[in-house]
Design a protein around this motif. Structure first.
Motif, mmCIF file in Angstrom:
data_model
loop_
_atom_site.group_PDB
_atom_site.id
_atom_site.type_symbol
_atom_site.label_atom_id
_atom_site.label_comp_id
_atom_site.label_asym_id
_atom_site.label_seq_id
_atom_site.Cartn_x
_atom_site.Cartn_y
_atom_site.Cartn_z
ATOM 1 N N PHE A 9 0.803 -1.211 0.000
ATOM 2 C CA PHE A 9 0.000 0.000 0.000
ATOM 3 C C PHE A 9 0.843 1.271 0.000
ATOM 4 N N ASN A 10 2.164 1.114 -0.082
ATOM 5 C CA ASN A 10 3.088 2.246 -0.159
ATOM 6 C C ASN A 10 2.931 3.203 1.008
ATOM 7 N N ASP A 11 2.728 2.659 2.196
ATOM 8 C CA ASP A 11 2.694 3.499 3.384
ATOM 9 C C ASP A 11 4.029 4.215 3.548
ATOM 10 N N TYR A 12 3.952 5.477 3.922
ATOM 11 C CA TYR A 12 5.131 6.291 4.204
ATOM 12 C C TYR A 12 6.040 6.447 2.984
ATOM 13 N N ASN A 13 5.483 6.274 1.789
ATOM 14 C CA ASN A 13 6.250 6.559 0.579
ATOM 15 C C ASN A 13 7.426 5.609 0.391
ATOM 16 N N SER A 14 7.307 4.373 0.881
ATOM 17 C CA SER A 14 8.444 3.451 0.824
ATOM 18 C C SER A 14 8.831 3.093 -0.605
ATOM 19 N N SER A 15 7.903 3.189 -1.554
ATOM 20 C CA SER A 15 8.247 2.844 -2.940
ATOM 21 C C SER A 15 9.302 3.794 -3.502
ATOM 22 N N ILE A 16 9.298 5.045 -3.054
ATOM 23 C CA ILE A 16 10.316 6.004 -3.505
ATOM 24 C C ILE A 16 11.688 5.573 -3.009
ATOM 25 N N ILE A 17 11.740 5.113 -1.765
ATOM 26 C CA ILE A 17 12.999 4.624 -1.210
ATOM 27 C C ILE A 17 13.482 3.405 -1.993
ATOM 28 N N ASN A 18 12.582 2.463 -2.217
ATOM 29 C CA ASN A 18 12.963 1.163 -2.781
ATOM 30 C C ASN A 18 13.251 1.202 -4.275
ATOM 31 N N SER A 19 12.727 2.190 -4.968
ATOM 32 C CA SER A 19 12.925 2.264 -6.412
ATOM 33 C C SER A 19 14.167 3.049 -6.803
ATOM 34 N N GLY A 20 14.835 3.650 -5.827
ATOM 35 C CA GLY A 20 16.011 4.464 -6.122
ATOM 36 C C GLY A 20 15.674 5.842 -6.643
ATOM 37 N N ALA A 21 14.419 6.270 -6.476
ATOM 38 C CA ALA A 21 13.968 7.549 -7.036
ATOM 39 C C ALA A 21 13.986 8.685 -6.021
ATOM 40 N N LEU A 22 14.573 8.467 -4.868
ATOM 41 C CA LEU A 22 14.540 9.451 -3.784
ATOM 42 C C LEU A 22 15.243 10.751 -4.179
ATOM 43 N N THR A 23 14.575 11.877 -3.934
ATOM 44 C CA THR A 23 15.145 13.205 -4.181
ATOM 45 C C THR A 23 14.737 14.127 -3.030
ATOM 46 N N PRO A 24 15.286 15.332 -2.965
ATOM 47 C CA PRO A 24 14.859 16.282 -1.925
ATOM 48 C C PRO A 24 13.420 16.743 -2.070
ATOM 49 N N ASP A 25 12.773 16.397 -3.187
ATOM 50 C CA ASP A 25 11.421 16.897 -3.464
ATOM 51 C C ASP A 25 10.316 15.877 -3.235
ATOM 52 N N ASN A 26 10.659 14.597 -3.028
ATOM 53 C CA ASN A 26 9.597 13.588 -3.037
ATOM 54 C C ASN A 26 9.586 12.668 -1.826
#
Length: 564
Positions: free
Chosen positions: A92-109
């Motif tokens: 369910f992508n709680d806490y935006n974990s998909s951004i962490i796991n996909s390598g897409a983490l930025t200062p904006d997301n």
């Protein structure tokens, strides 16, 4: 209390200062009747009555993790840390974990995974408390305890920040509307030293432990335990690339100081009860109050139970974690002499596996609470096989576990989570087993292999593994220390940070997250096919979180490497 999502230190601090200047909890001296409100208090009232001061301190406890999910509240991402490393999957992508796991983490997301602003808001209020507490009239012992709690909670807030962002601005005095908000970042070592010193101060002001009505309040032991963790992190490869042994000696001494309190013992009752009851092992715990079920969700059980039991399987253990559990005699499953059979994967495993994990064929919960399964011709045995009640073809299919496992750990099966909630459900902040593991790691790093093995064996024996480890050394012993932390502390928020401080995340987090598909054959046997659930990507910059863009735009802070 509403969570005002103001995404900068300055705005958070201005809000806090405004509340203080205008009367803290909405006082109104200009009312035509000039009456003191019955449901709020002035700034002067709070700092002239220790009962009100304690209420102020109680609100600072929100910096601590809790079993309450609270729907992506940024300061409380306990279970989300498991789904943001190789430990678990969250569909369910709680806490935006998909951004962490996909390598897409930025200062904006970073969204709800970012804790910068809300944690500095707590620090501001801690600073206000510490600037006022000495002048509050009343019992000196009570006042001293509250000061110790505030000192600890500020140190804890800074510990949270540095493990995510590295060195941060050390703000030690309350800001007001005339303050300069552009405070430079201090080094990680300077921050860790400040935290350690503050915890020493807190320890002198706090009782050794608490019980009864005060259970859950911060203690001397809690302060020393956090110091142990802080110095362990500071000595680890992420922050000690030259392997300075003096840092490891400090970490070792800090862990031994907790052990030498002789106030705690490894819990030897039913291992599953360790995480749901008050017991001899717990050093610090955050309690949560009973709330309406369809509100804040005290229910770890609701979030993590299988779908056929009407749970949500939100944080599902990975096959990666399952494979970390060894066999009953303490061997790794990769050891050819272990007897492990991937087509009989749940036989003869580490006793902790059976207490921590719900797997296909495992009984779960009180039969009285799942009578609908029995009426349908089934039982309280989990059915993750294709077509089973807990499978994608079973009941509540939108909630099925993608990995075909759920966590048993932290779930209390003595009540019906579908119809009731609990009071004072604990989330463990620290426990003696962690301190033993901290000590074992620091002793290994300072050349004391025998002591490291001694403390690993204590934990394994408590778990029910009767065979001592062989005389390991070097990389083999280091890997066993890593493995024991992965197993013993799973789902407790450690793994996410451990792989980063060890500088192994580029290996562990760049692998697919795995699960299993279980096929029930016509002859009653089952076939296990191990399959990818999610690709995972980890980049070198992800050892730290980026400072959020909104904060960078308002300050002159230096961004973490790789995020410019």
């Amino acid at each position: 209390m509403k969570n005002f999502k103001i995404r900068s230190i300055k705005n958070k601090i201005v809000l806090a200062v405004f509340l203080m200047v205008s009367g803290l909890f909405w006082s109104c001296s200009d009312d035509i009747l000039d009456k003191v409100p019955l449901d709020s208090y002035t700034d002067a009232s709070v700092w002239n009555d220790l009962k009100l001061t304690e209420a102020f301190v109680n609100n600072l406890y929100n910096v601590l993790p809790t079993t309450q999910h609270n729907w992506d509240t940024a300061t409380n991402r306990t279970w989300a840390l498991s789904a943001s490393c190789d430990e678990a999957y969250n569909k369910f992508n709680d806490y935006n974990s998909s951004i962490i796991n996909s390598g897409a983490l930025t200062p904006d997301n970073m969204n709800e995974f970012d804790i910068w602003a809300p944690t500095y808001a707590i620090i501001q209020n801690c600073n206000i408390l510490l600037s006022k507490i000495d002048h509050v009239p009343g019992d000196a012992q009570w006042r001293n305890r509250l000061k110790g709690e505030g000192t600890f909670l500020r140190a804890y807030a800074y510990f949270k920040l540095i493990r995510d962002y590295g060195g941060v601005p050390l703000v030690k005095e309350p800001f007001d509307l005339n303050s300069n908000f552009n405070v430079d970042r201090s080094s990680y070592d300077a921050c860790a030293a400040f935290i350690s010193d503050e915890l020493d101060k807190a320890a002198t002001m706090l009782p050794l432990d608490q019980s009864g009505a005060n259970l859950g309040r911060i203690t001397k032991a809690a302060a020393l335990a956090l110091k142990s963790r802080t110095l362990l992190y500071a000595a680890s490869p992420q922050w000690n690339p030259s392997n300075d042994l003096t840092k490891w000696k400090k970490a070792s001494d800090a862990a031994k100081a907790v052990i030498d309190l002789n106030a705690f013992q490894l819990y030897t009752g039913n291992y599953a009860d360790l995480f749901t009851t008050a017991n001899s092992e717990i050093i610090a715990v955050r309690l949560s109050s009973k709330v309406p079920q369809w509100s804040a969700f005290n229910g770890v059980e609701m979030f993590n139970s299988p779908s056929g039991f009407h749970g949500w399987a939100s944080f599902a253990p990975s096959q990666n974690l399952i494979d970390a559990f060894g066999t009953a005699d303490g061997k790794d499953i990769t050891d050819p002499t272990s007897g492990y059979d991937p087509q009989k994967p749940y036989k003869n495993r580490d006793p902790r596996f059976y207490k921590d994990i719900v797997y296909d064929g495992r009984s779960y919960g009180n039969p009285a609470f799942c009578q609908d399964r029995y009426k349908a011709g089934h039982s309280n045995m989990a059915e993750f096989y294709e077509g089973g009640l807990d499978s994608p073809q079973g009941w509540d299919t939108w909630n099925n576990s993608a990995t075909r496992y759920t966590f048993r750990k932290y779930c209390d099966t003595t009540f019906n989570y579908n119809t009731e909630t609990q009071t004072n459900k604990p989330y463990i902040i620290s426990r003696l087993a962690e301190i033993y593991l901290n000590y074992a790691e620091a002793q290994f790093k300072t050349g004391n292999d025998a002591t490291a093995l001694q403390y690993l064996n204590l934990i394994r024996k408590r778990a029910g593994i009767n065979n001592d480890l062989p005389a390991l050394s070097g990389t083999a012993l280091e890997n066993k220390i890593y493995n024991e932390r992965q197993i013993e502390l799973c789902f407790e928020g450690h793994r996410y940070y451990d792989v980063r401080r060890w500088k192994i995340a580029e290996v562990t987090e760049n692998k697919p997250l795995m699960g299993v598909i279980i096929t029930k054959n016509t002859n009653g046997t089952k076939t296990y096919t191990y399959t990818k659930v999610q690709d995972r990507v980890f980049k070198p910059q992800h050892y730290l979180l980026p400072i959020p863009r909104t904060e960078m735009n308002r300050t002159s802070l230096v961004q973490n490497p790789g995020y410019n």
